[in-house]
Motif scaffolding. Structure first.
Motif, PDB file in Angstrom:
ATOM      1  N   MET A   1     -75.436  42.320  28.886  1.00  0.00           N
ATOM      2  CA  MET A   1     -74.612  42.727  29.852  1.00  0.00           C
ATOM      3  C   MET A   1     -72.864  42.515  29.353  1.00  0.00           C
ATOM      4  SD  MET A   1     -74.124  40.783  33.384  1.00  0.00           S
ATOM      5  CE  MET A   1     -73.445  39.323  32.638  1.00  0.00           C
ATOM      6  N   LYS A   2     -72.112  43.625  29.594  1.00  0.00           N
ATOM      7  CA  LYS A   2     -70.869  43.372  29.426  1.00  0.00           C
ATOM      8  C   LYS A   2     -70.004  42.893  30.695  1.00  0.00           C
ATOM      9  CE  LYS A   2     -69.522  48.101  30.120  1.00  0.00           C
ATOM     10  NZ  LYS A   2     -69.108  49.464  29.746  1.00  0.00           N
ATOM     11  N   ARG A   3     -68.702  42.232  30.185  1.00  0.00           N
ATOM     12  CA  ARG A   3     -67.797  41.885  31.202  1.00  0.00           C
ATOM     13  C   ARG A   3     -66.652  42.150  30.559  1.00  0.00           C
ATOM     14  NH1 ARG A   3     -69.401  39.690  36.100  1.00  0.00           N
ATOM     15  NH2 ARG A   3     -67.512  38.045  35.936  1.00  0.00           N
ATOM     16  N   LEU A   4     -65.657  42.648  31.825  1.00  0.00           N
ATOM     17  CA  LEU A   4     -64.552  42.681  31.529  1.00  0.00           C
ATOM     18  C   LEU A   4     -63.610  41.409  31.585  1.00  0.00           C
ATOM     19  CD1 LEU A   4     -61.884  44.761  31.073  1.00  0.00           C
ATOM     20  CD2 LEU A   4     -61.674  44.879  33.658  1.00  0.00           C
ATOM     21  N   ILE A   5     -62.790  41.178  30.412  1.00  0.00           N
ATOM     22  CA  ILE A   5     -62.017  39.777  30.505  1.00  0.00           C
ATOM     23  C   ILE A   5     -60.635  40.153  30.401  1.00  0.00           C
ATOM     24  CG2 ILE A   5     -63.834  38.352  29.468  1.00  0.00           C
ATOM     25  CD1 ILE A   5     -62.133  38.307  26.899  1.00  0.00           C
ATOM     26  N   GLU A   6     -59.887  39.288  31.170  1.00  0.00           N
ATOM     27  CA  GLU A   6     -58.262  39.542  31.174  1.00  0.00           C
ATOM     28  C   GLU A   6     -58.045  38.222  30.343  1.00  0.00           C
ATOM     29  OE1 GLU A   6     -54.786  39.547  34.486  1.00  0.00           O
ATOM     30  OE2 GLU A   6     -56.170  37.734  34.705  1.00  0.00           O
ATOM     31  N   ILE A   7     -57.217  38.326  29.429  1.00  0.00           N
ATOM     32  CA  ILE A   7     -56.555  37.329  28.726  1.00  0.00           C
ATOM     33  C   ILE A   7     -55.188  37.372  28.999  1.00  0.00           C
ATOM     34  CG2 ILE A   7     -56.105  36.383  26.479  1.00  0.00           C
ATOM     35  CD1 ILE A   7     -58.288  38.063  25.313  1.00  0.00           C
ATOM     36  N   ARG A   8     -54.696  36.199  29.641  1.00  0.00           N
ATOM     37  CA  ARG A   8     -53.253  36.141  30.253  1.00  0.00           C
ATOM     38  C   ARG A   8     -52.481  35.026  29.472  1.00  0.00           C
ATOM     39  NH1 ARG A   8     -51.681  36.146  36.470  1.00  0.00           N
ATOM     40  NH2 ARG A   8     -52.195  37.987  35.905  1.00  0.00           N
ATOM     41  N   THR A   9     -51.544  35.418  28.685  1.00  0.00           N
ATOM     42  CA  THR A   9     -50.718  34.574  27.618  1.00  0.00           C
ATOM     43  C   THR A   9     -49.511  34.670  28.440  1.00  0.00           C
ATOM     44  OG1 THR A   9     -50.273  36.686  26.250  1.00  0.00           O
ATOM     45  CG2 THR A   9     -51.891  35.074  25.598  1.00  0.00           C
ATOM     46  N   TYR A  10     -49.235  33.201  28.416  1.00  0.00           N
ATOM     47  CA  TYR A  10     -47.791  32.813  29.003  1.00  0.00           C
ATOM     48  C   TYR A  10     -46.897  32.450  28.036  1.00  0.00           C
ATOM     49  CZ  TYR A  10     -50.663  32.543  33.102  1.00  0.00           C
ATOM     50  OH  TYR A  10     -51.544  32.521  34.391  1.00  0.00           O
ATOM     51  N   ARG A  11     -45.673  32.667  28.175  1.00  0.00           N
ATOM     52  CA  ARG A  11     -44.375  32.105  27.255  1.00  0.00           C
ATOM     53  C   ARG A  11     -43.765  31.086  28.361  1.00  0.00           C
ATOM     54  NH1 ARG A  11     -42.877  30.633  22.407  1.00  0.00           N
ATOM     55  NH2 ARG A  11     -40.845  31.115  21.797  1.00  0.00           N
ATOM     56  N   LEU A  12     -44.067  29.644  28.329  1.00  0.00           N
ATOM     57  CA  LEU A  12     -43.246  28.527  29.275  1.00  0.00           C
ATOM     58  C   LEU A  12     -41.930  28.388  28.762  1.00  0.00           C
ATOM     59  CD1 LEU A  12     -46.489  26.493  29.321  1.00  0.00           C
ATOM     60  CD2 LEU A  12     -45.812  28.318  30.636  1.00  0.00           C
ATOM     61  N   TYR A  58     -64.504  39.571  34.661  1.00  0.00           N
ATOM     62  CA  TYR A  58     -64.710  40.376  36.042  1.00  0.00           C
ATOM     63  C   TYR A  58     -66.048  41.339  35.680  1.00  0.00           C
ATOM     64  CZ  TYR A  58     -60.160  38.413  37.396  1.00  0.00           C
ATOM     65  OH  TYR A  58     -59.184  37.546  37.722  1.00  0.00           O
ATOM     66  N   GLU A  59     -66.437  41.815  36.891  1.00  0.00           N
ATOM     67  CA  GLU A  59     -67.481  42.836  36.435  1.00  0.00           C
ATOM     68  C   GLU A  59     -66.895  44.186  35.988  1.00  0.00           C
ATOM     69  OE1 GLU A  59     -70.639  45.257  39.445  1.00  0.00           O
ATOM     70  OE2 GLU A  59     -69.639  43.491  40.304  1.00  0.00           O
ATOM     71  N   ASN A  60     -65.874  44.532  36.511  1.00  0.00           N
ATOM     72  CA  ASN A  60     -65.165  45.630  36.108  1.00  0.00           C
ATOM     73  C   ASN A  60     -63.554  45.580  36.716  1.00  0.00           C
ATOM     74  OD1 ASN A  60     -65.217  46.442  38.998  1.00  0.00           O
ATOM     75  ND2 ASN A  60     -67.134  47.189  38.848  1.00  0.00           N
ATOM     76  N   ARG A  61     -62.879  46.564  36.406  1.00  0.00           N
ATOM     77  CA  ARG A  61     -61.427  46.737  36.752  1.00  0.00           C
ATOM     78  C   ARG A  61     -61.200  46.733  38.281  1.00  0.00           C
ATOM     79  NH1 ARG A  61     -56.747  48.785  34.044  1.00  0.00           N
ATOM     80  NH2 ARG A  61     -54.919  48.334  35.592  1.00  0.00           N
ATOM     81  N   GLU A  62     -62.177  47.286  38.994  1.00  0.00           N
ATOM     82  CA  GLU A  62     -61.994  47.407  40.386  1.00  0.00           C
ATOM     83  C   GLU A  62     -62.170  45.682  41.127  1.00  0.00           C
ATOM     84  OE1 GLU A  62     -64.008  49.514  38.760  1.00  0.00           O
ATOM     85  OE2 GLU A  62     -62.632  50.898  39.050  1.00  0.00           O
ATOM     86  N   ALA A  63     -63.062  45.190  40.382  1.00  0.00           N
ATOM     87  CA  ALA A  63     -63.336  43.698  40.916  1.00  0.00           C
ATOM     88  C   ALA A  63     -62.180  42.708  40.521  1.00  0.00           C
ATOM     89  CB  ALA A  63     -64.525  43.072  40.278  1.00  0.00           C
ATOM     90  N   LEU A  64     -61.606  43.277  39.362  1.00  0.00           N
ATOM     91  CA  LEU A  64     -60.149  42.541  38.922  1.00  0.00           C
ATOM     92  C   LEU A  64     -59.052  42.685  39.981  1.00  0.00           C
ATOM     93  CD1 LEU A  64     -58.797  42.123  35.447  1.00  0.00           C
ATOM     94  CD2 LEU A  64     -57.312  42.774  37.344  1.00  0.00           C
ATOM     95  N   GLU A  65     -58.904  43.912  40.451  1.00  0.00           N
ATOM     96  CA  GLU A  65     -57.915  44.264  41.254  1.00  0.00           C
ATOM     97  C   GLU A  65     -58.119  43.420  42.687  1.00  0.00           C
ATOM     98  OE1 GLU A  65     -57.247  48.261  40.763  1.00  0.00           O
ATOM     99  OE2 GLU A  65     -56.413  48.114  39.054  1.00  0.00           O
ATOM    100  N   ARG A  66     -59.408  43.693  42.974  1.00  0.00           N
ATOM    101  CA  ARG A  66     -59.753  43.214  44.443  1.00  0.00           C
ATOM    102  C   ARG A  66     -59.646  41.535  44.505  1.00  0.00           C
ATOM    103  NH1 ARG A  66     -64.315  45.228  44.374  1.00  0.00           N
ATOM    104  NH2 ARG A  66     -65.560  43.229  43.760  1.00  0.00           N
ATOM    105  N   GLU A  67     -60.276  40.930  43.651  1.00  0.00           N
ATOM    106  CA  GLU A  67     -60.175  39.679  43.465  1.00  0.00           C
ATOM    107  C   GLU A  67     -58.657  38.922  43.247  1.00  0.00           C
ATOM    108  OE1 GLU A  67     -63.173  37.861  40.772  1.00  0.00           O
ATOM    109  OE2 GLU A  67     -64.672  39.282  41.318  1.00  0.00           O
TER     110      GLU A  67
END
Length: 113
Positions: A1-12, A58-67
């Motif tokens: 099973m594949k999942r979409l991951i979002e890696i958010r990197t912050y510069r503090l 996330y399950e997919n891009r649409e789920a990412l945007e919705r959530e």
């Protein structure tokens, strides 16, 4: 099973890394989890004191945007830890990639906060 991951990197902003981590760990991540967001890993990066990361699945891009739209438009977020976190961020960047469930499990295990 594949999942979409979002890696958010912050510069503090300088000198805010520990307070940012405490707010993420004690406020933001529990809130995200209460919204059923799959927080894979988060924490300080190994290369710079002012860098931080948050990985969500996330399950997919649409789920990412919705959530994310639901979460970030909620009064719980806006009236909660939003200001405490946003005020410490200089900038951030998102990267989206597809990975296997095994890769996500490995990220969870190797990057416990």
């Amino acid at each position: 099973m594949k999942r979409l991951i979002e890696i958010r990197t912050y510069r503090l902003k300088p000198g805010t890394a520990e307070a940012f981590h405490q707010a993420v760990h004690s406020l933001a991540v529990p809130m995200l989890k209460s919204w059923h967001v799959d927080v894979v890993a988060y924490g300080h990066t190994d290369h710079e004191e002012e860098s931080y990361f948050l990985i969500r699945s996330y399950e997919n891009r649409e789920a990412l945007e919705r959530e994310q739209n639901a979460f970030y438009s909620s009064s719980e977020w806006k009236d909660g830890p939003r200001k405490e976190l946003v005020d410490r961020i200089d900038n951030y960047m998102n990267t989206l990639i597809w990975v296997s469930a095994e890769a996500i499990d490995s990220m969870r295990e190797l990057n416990r906060a």
